[in-house]
Motif scaffolding. Sequence first.
Motif, PDB file in Angstrom:
ATOM      1  N   ILE A   1      43.122  27.794 -41.952  1.00 27.55           N
ATOM      2  CA  ILE A   1      42.223  26.869 -41.264  1.00 27.55           C
ATOM      3  C   ILE A   1      41.591  25.874 -42.234  1.00 27.55           C
ATOM      4  CG2 ILE A   1      40.121  28.279 -41.403  1.00 27.55           C
ATOM      5  CD1 ILE A   1      39.600  27.439 -38.469  1.00 27.55           C
ATOM      6  N   THR A   2      41.431  26.264 -43.480  1.00 29.32           N
ATOM      7  CA  THR A   2      40.919  25.345 -44.488  1.00 29.32           C
ATOM      8  C   THR A   2      41.937  24.246 -44.772  1.00 29.32           C
ATOM      9  OG1 THR A   2      39.675  27.151 -45.499  1.00 29.32           O
ATOM     10  CG2 THR A   2      39.992  25.173 -46.823  1.00 29.32           C
ATOM     11  N   TYR A   3      43.184  24.635 -44.884  1.00 32.05           N
ATOM     12  CA  TYR A   3      44.241  23.636 -45.060  1.00 32.05           C
ATOM     13  C   TYR A   3      44.305  22.695 -43.855  1.00 32.05           C
ATOM     14  CZ  TYR A   3      46.369  25.888 -49.174  1.00 32.05           C
ATOM     15  OH  TYR A   3      46.623  26.379 -50.432  1.00 32.05           O
ATOM     16  N   PHE A   4      44.132  23.271 -42.652  1.00 34.54           N
ATOM     17  CA  PHE A   4      44.203  22.444 -41.451  1.00 34.54           C
ATOM     18  C   PHE A   4      43.093  21.403 -41.426  1.00 34.54           C
ATOM     19  CE2 PHE A   4      42.909  21.714 -36.987  1.00 34.54           C
ATOM     20  CZ  PHE A   4      44.054  21.078 -36.546  1.00 34.54           C
ATOM     21  N   ARG A   5      41.872  21.830 -41.727  1.00 34.64           N
ATOM     22  CA  ARG A   5      40.759  20.880 -41.759  1.00 34.64           C
ATOM     23  C   ARG A   5      41.036  19.759 -42.757  1.00 34.64           C
ATOM     24  NH1 ARG A   5      36.964  25.637 -41.544  1.00 34.64           N
ATOM     25  NH2 ARG A   5      35.884  25.570 -39.537  1.00 34.64           N
ATOM     26  N   ALA A   6      41.514  20.134 -43.937  1.00 37.47           N
ATOM     27  CA  ALA A   6      41.802  19.126 -44.956  1.00 37.47           C
ATOM     28  C   ALA A   6      42.910  18.191 -44.501  1.00 37.47           C
ATOM     29  CB  ALA A   6      42.189  19.808 -46.271  1.00 37.47           C
ATOM     30  N   ALA A   7      43.891  18.715 -43.772  1.00 39.21           N
ATOM     31  CA  ALA A   7      44.982  17.876 -43.269  1.00 39.21           C
ATOM     32  C   ALA A   7      44.460  16.849 -42.266  1.00 39.21           C
ATOM     33  CB  ALA A   7      46.051  18.750 -42.624  1.00 39.21           C
ATOM     34  N   VAL A   8      43.570  17.268 -41.390  1.00 40.61           N
ATOM     35  CA  VAL A   8      43.000  16.335 -40.407  1.00 40.61           C
ATOM     36  C   VAL A   8      42.148  15.283 -41.109  1.00 40.61           C
ATOM     37  CG1 VAL A   8      41.477  16.116 -38.409  1.00 40.61           C
ATOM     38  CG2 VAL A   8      43.071  18.050 -38.560  1.00 40.61           C
ATOM     39  N   ASN A   9      41.335  15.707 -42.074  1.00 37.95           N
ATOM     40  CA  ASN A   9      40.509  14.748 -42.796  1.00 37.95           C
ATOM     41  C   ASN A   9      41.356  13.755 -43.591  1.00 37.95           C
ATOM     42  OD1 ASN A   9      37.618  15.065 -42.389  1.00 37.95           O
ATOM     43  ND2 ASN A   9      37.890  17.145 -43.143  1.00 37.95           N
ATOM     44  N   ALA A  10      42.436  14.228 -44.176  1.00 35.23           N
ATOM     45  CA  ALA A  10      43.331  13.322 -44.897  1.00 35.23           C
ATOM     46  C   ALA A  10      43.937  12.291 -43.948  1.00 35.23           C
ATOM     47  CB  ALA A  10      44.444  14.122 -45.583  1.00 35.23           C
ATOM     48  N   THR A  11      44.245  12.710 -42.727  1.00 33.28           N
ATOM     49  CA  THR A  11      44.786  11.784 -41.732  1.00 33.28           C
ATOM     50  C   THR A  11      43.748  10.729 -41.356  1.00 33.28           C
ATOM     51  OG1 THR A  11      46.073  13.644 -40.861  1.00 33.28           O
ATOM     52  CG2 THR A  11      46.028  11.637 -39.556  1.00 33.28           C
ATOM     53  N   ILE A  12      42.499  11.143 -41.212  1.00 30.95           N
ATOM     54  CA  ILE A  12      41.432  10.187 -40.911  1.00 30.95           C
ATOM     55  C   ILE A  12      41.324   9.150 -42.026  1.00 30.95           C
ATOM     56  CG2 ILE A  12      38.938   9.917 -40.614  1.00 30.95           C
ATOM     57  CD1 ILE A  12      38.894  12.639 -39.249  1.00 30.95           C
ATOM     58  N   SER A  13      41.418   9.592 -43.267  1.00 31.59           N
ATOM     59  CA  SER A  13      41.336   8.663 -44.397  1.00 31.59           C
ATOM     60  C   SER A  13      42.434   7.616 -44.331  1.00 31.59           C
ATOM     61  CB  SER A  13      41.448   9.436 -45.719  1.00 31.59           C
ATOM     62  OG  SER A  13      40.363  10.314 -45.890  1.00 31.59           O
ATOM     63  N   GLU A  14      43.649   8.062 -44.059  1.00 35.94           N
ATOM     64  CA  GLU A  14      44.769   7.120 -43.993  1.00 35.94           C
ATOM     65  C   GLU A  14      44.660   6.219 -42.767  1.00 35.94           C
ATOM     66  OE1 GLU A  14      47.072   6.427 -46.143  1.00 35.94           O
ATOM     67  OE2 GLU A  14      46.462   7.947 -47.593  1.00 35.94           O
ATOM     68  N   MET A  15      44.111   6.754 -41.679  1.00 35.45           N
ATOM     69  CA  MET A  15      43.894   5.934 -40.483  1.00 35.45           C
ATOM     70  C   MET A  15      42.889   4.823 -40.760  1.00 35.45           C
ATOM     71  SD  MET A  15      45.580   6.487 -37.718  1.00 35.45           S
ATOM     72  CE  MET A  15      46.695   7.716 -37.046  1.00 35.45           C
TER      73      MET A  15
ATOM     74  N   ALA B   1      49.508  13.229 -39.575  1.00 32.54           N
ATOM     75  CA  ALA B   1      49.182  13.766 -38.246  1.00 32.54           C
ATOM     76  C   ALA B   1      50.227  14.792 -37.822  1.00 32.54           C
ATOM     77  CB  ALA B   1      49.101  12.627 -37.232  1.00 32.54           C
ATOM     78  N   SER B   2      51.490  14.502 -38.110  1.00 33.65           N
ATOM     79  CA  SER B   2      52.550  15.451 -37.811  1.00 33.65           C
ATOM     80  C   SER B   2      52.360  16.747 -38.592  1.00 33.65           C
ATOM     81  CB  SER B   2      53.916  14.834 -38.142  1.00 33.65           C
ATOM     82  OG  SER B   2      54.955  15.772 -37.992  1.00 33.65           O
ATOM     83  N   ASN B   3      51.959  16.636 -39.842  1.00 38.45           N
ATOM     84  CA  ASN B   3      51.718  17.834 -40.661  1.00 38.45           C
ATOM     85  C   ASN B   3      50.594  18.687 -40.089  1.00 38.45           C
ATOM     86  OD1 ASN B   3      53.723  16.998 -42.390  1.00 38.45           O
ATOM     87  ND2 ASN B   3      52.330  16.180 -43.941  1.00 38.45           N
ATOM     88  N   ALA B   4      49.504  18.040 -39.689  1.00 36.85           N
ATOM     89  CA  ALA B   4      48.383  18.787 -39.095  1.00 36.85           C
ATOM     90  C   ALA B   4      48.830  19.488 -37.814  1.00 36.85           C
ATOM     91  CB  ALA B   4      47.220  17.843 -38.820  1.00 36.85           C
ATOM     92  N   LEU B   5      49.627  18.781 -37.013  1.00 32.54           N
ATOM     93  CA  LEU B   5      50.134  19.381 -35.782  1.00 32.54           C
ATOM     94  C   LEU B   5      51.030  20.580 -36.092  1.00 32.54           C
ATOM     95  CD1 LEU B   5      50.387  19.228 -32.700  1.00 32.54           C
ATOM     96  CD2 LEU B   5      52.259  17.590 -33.007  1.00 32.54           C
ATOM     97  N   ALA B   6      51.842  20.458 -37.134  1.00 35.05           N
ATOM     98  CA  ALA B   6      52.725  21.571 -37.511  1.00 35.05           C
ATOM     99  C   ALA B   6      51.930  22.808 -37.905  1.00 35.05           C
ATOM    100  CB  ALA B   6      53.640  21.140 -38.657  1.00 35.05           C
ATOM    101  N   ILE B   7      50.845  22.620 -38.629  1.00 32.98           N
ATOM    102  CA  ILE B   7      50.049  23.762 -39.086  1.00 32.98           C
ATOM    103  C   ILE B   7      49.423  24.500 -37.910  1.00 32.98           C
ATOM    104  CG2 ILE B   7      48.013  24.434 -40.418  1.00 32.98           C
ATOM    105  CD1 ILE B   7      48.641  22.069 -42.309  1.00 32.98           C
TER     106      ILE B   7
END
Length: 567
Positions: free
Chosen positions: A78-92, A192-198
Amino acid sequence: MVHFEEDNPDDLLGNMVVLGVSLIVIAAVVIGVVAGIDHDDAPLKPEKMTLDAICDLTDYKESCMASLQPVGNYAQVITYFRAAVNATISEMALAMKKAKVDADAVRDDHGSTETTMAFEDCIELIGLCIEELQSVLTMVNATPNLFFKDSGDARSSLSAVLSYQRACLEGLKESRSTSDMDRGLQKPSELASNALAIIYEHSENDDLEADHSIPNWGTGTTDNDGMIYPDRLSAADRKLLHYSYKKGGQMMTPHAVVAKDGSGQYASIAAALNAYPIAHKGRYLIYVRSGVYEENVIISKNITQIFMYGDGVNRTVISGRDFNGTTYRRASLSVIGNGFICKDIGIKIPDKSRGNSMAAVKIQSDSAAFFHCRINGSTTSSISALAHRQFFIDCEIYGVTNIIRGDAAVVIQRSKIIVTQETVPVSANIIALQGRSDKRESTGFVIHGCTIEPDKSSTVSGVLENSAYLGMAVEKYSRTIVMESSLEDIIHPDGWYNNNNYGIETVTFAEYRNKGPGAGTSKRVKWPGYSVINNRSDALRYTAGRFIEAQNWLQGTQVPLQAGLFS
């Protein structure tokens, strides 16, 4: 089996701003991610993985490793997932900046109006992406255990993020823009695809083997008359919905009455929506009296929980107005605000717009429903279901080809899909053009207990025989299911249209217990991606109760629902 039937229709109730986003520095994000994980009331599943193992689950391992490296080589999923979503927000946020710069450049160079509008659409869509991602973080932070137990809302939002990015790029392509916005959205799309995969790999989801039981309605409160309401409904909403069922009961007064003849509070639907109080809580009723409303109705993001009803599909009609605009904008009724319900209204496009891509309904509202509606669109689109989850029941849906398109999770139940014929015939009449691009998206179209038939009022008899196809692959993982439906001889023996063999190995096209002269499967396409469902439990995963979890947001409303199979 849960099966709600509605009461007499005459007993009906009284008959971007784009978010400002700052760039997030990943290292700082990780600190925020690691902090605040513990919640006494929601113990986490004690699962940890290595960075390499978590990224092996994704389709874009290189971007996954780079974005999650600040978390460390071993952490909770879940920590990796949160970081993945936040990374997506940064790129967005970077993509948003680029879209605004490119839009300004087009204006400064006196570029085409179409391209300018396409960039404006992109800015709105990227803003919606950021809102969806932020909502996912809010969900996971509030109840972390839902990450493993009930990820439906999060997966719906992440699927919408992918859909919105594609819609942006399709609009730019349509306008013949020379922008390299596709490069600007490449990294956000991968992340976003990576976050969805996790979350897909670590939570219950609609692609796991279906349960052998029909989904129940969950917990609720029973009133004195025995009606069950979800616990999350307010007392006022329960009262409203109670009276919507009760014959002879006290009728609730609509919040807004629209009438063209001046007998209501507003002469147009737009005026009623403009008066919507943003701070309103619960359902907001808009009663639209008889008349043809030649306006393009937009239910914006901040207008939620609208219940809009009319005097019947022949008496209350939204016909829209023709205008020059992008495909994203061109619709008689556009709905973004969540929780929208529409009843007893006809929705069509202006007659002079039939030859273009204008949709009668463009829907991206989550938890939206249409019932007792008639929808009649253009030659190439009737319903544009862009994102999220929607339910259609007891509707008449007219169209020529691509009758329903988009990348939402949609169940159409107990409705008539009526294929019409233009003066100049199209090459093929295609019912569903579903656009799932990632195999982990929770999206797809389900046609359940419906009738697919030709327009019997057509002046050209027999022209439509064997001319229609249930669906076509428009993206690699397009998903369309037709089950327990009546298929007339309009359906071609192949059943599914061959788009130059695109996606035939990866799509999910399936049929289950259909009947009628067009339902025979012996001559259907022989694709790896097509199947005839023989196992009842496999069919259950595509029911309204499982696929879009409709019981969570339709219970207690006037919308009838077959949560499971009909037989």
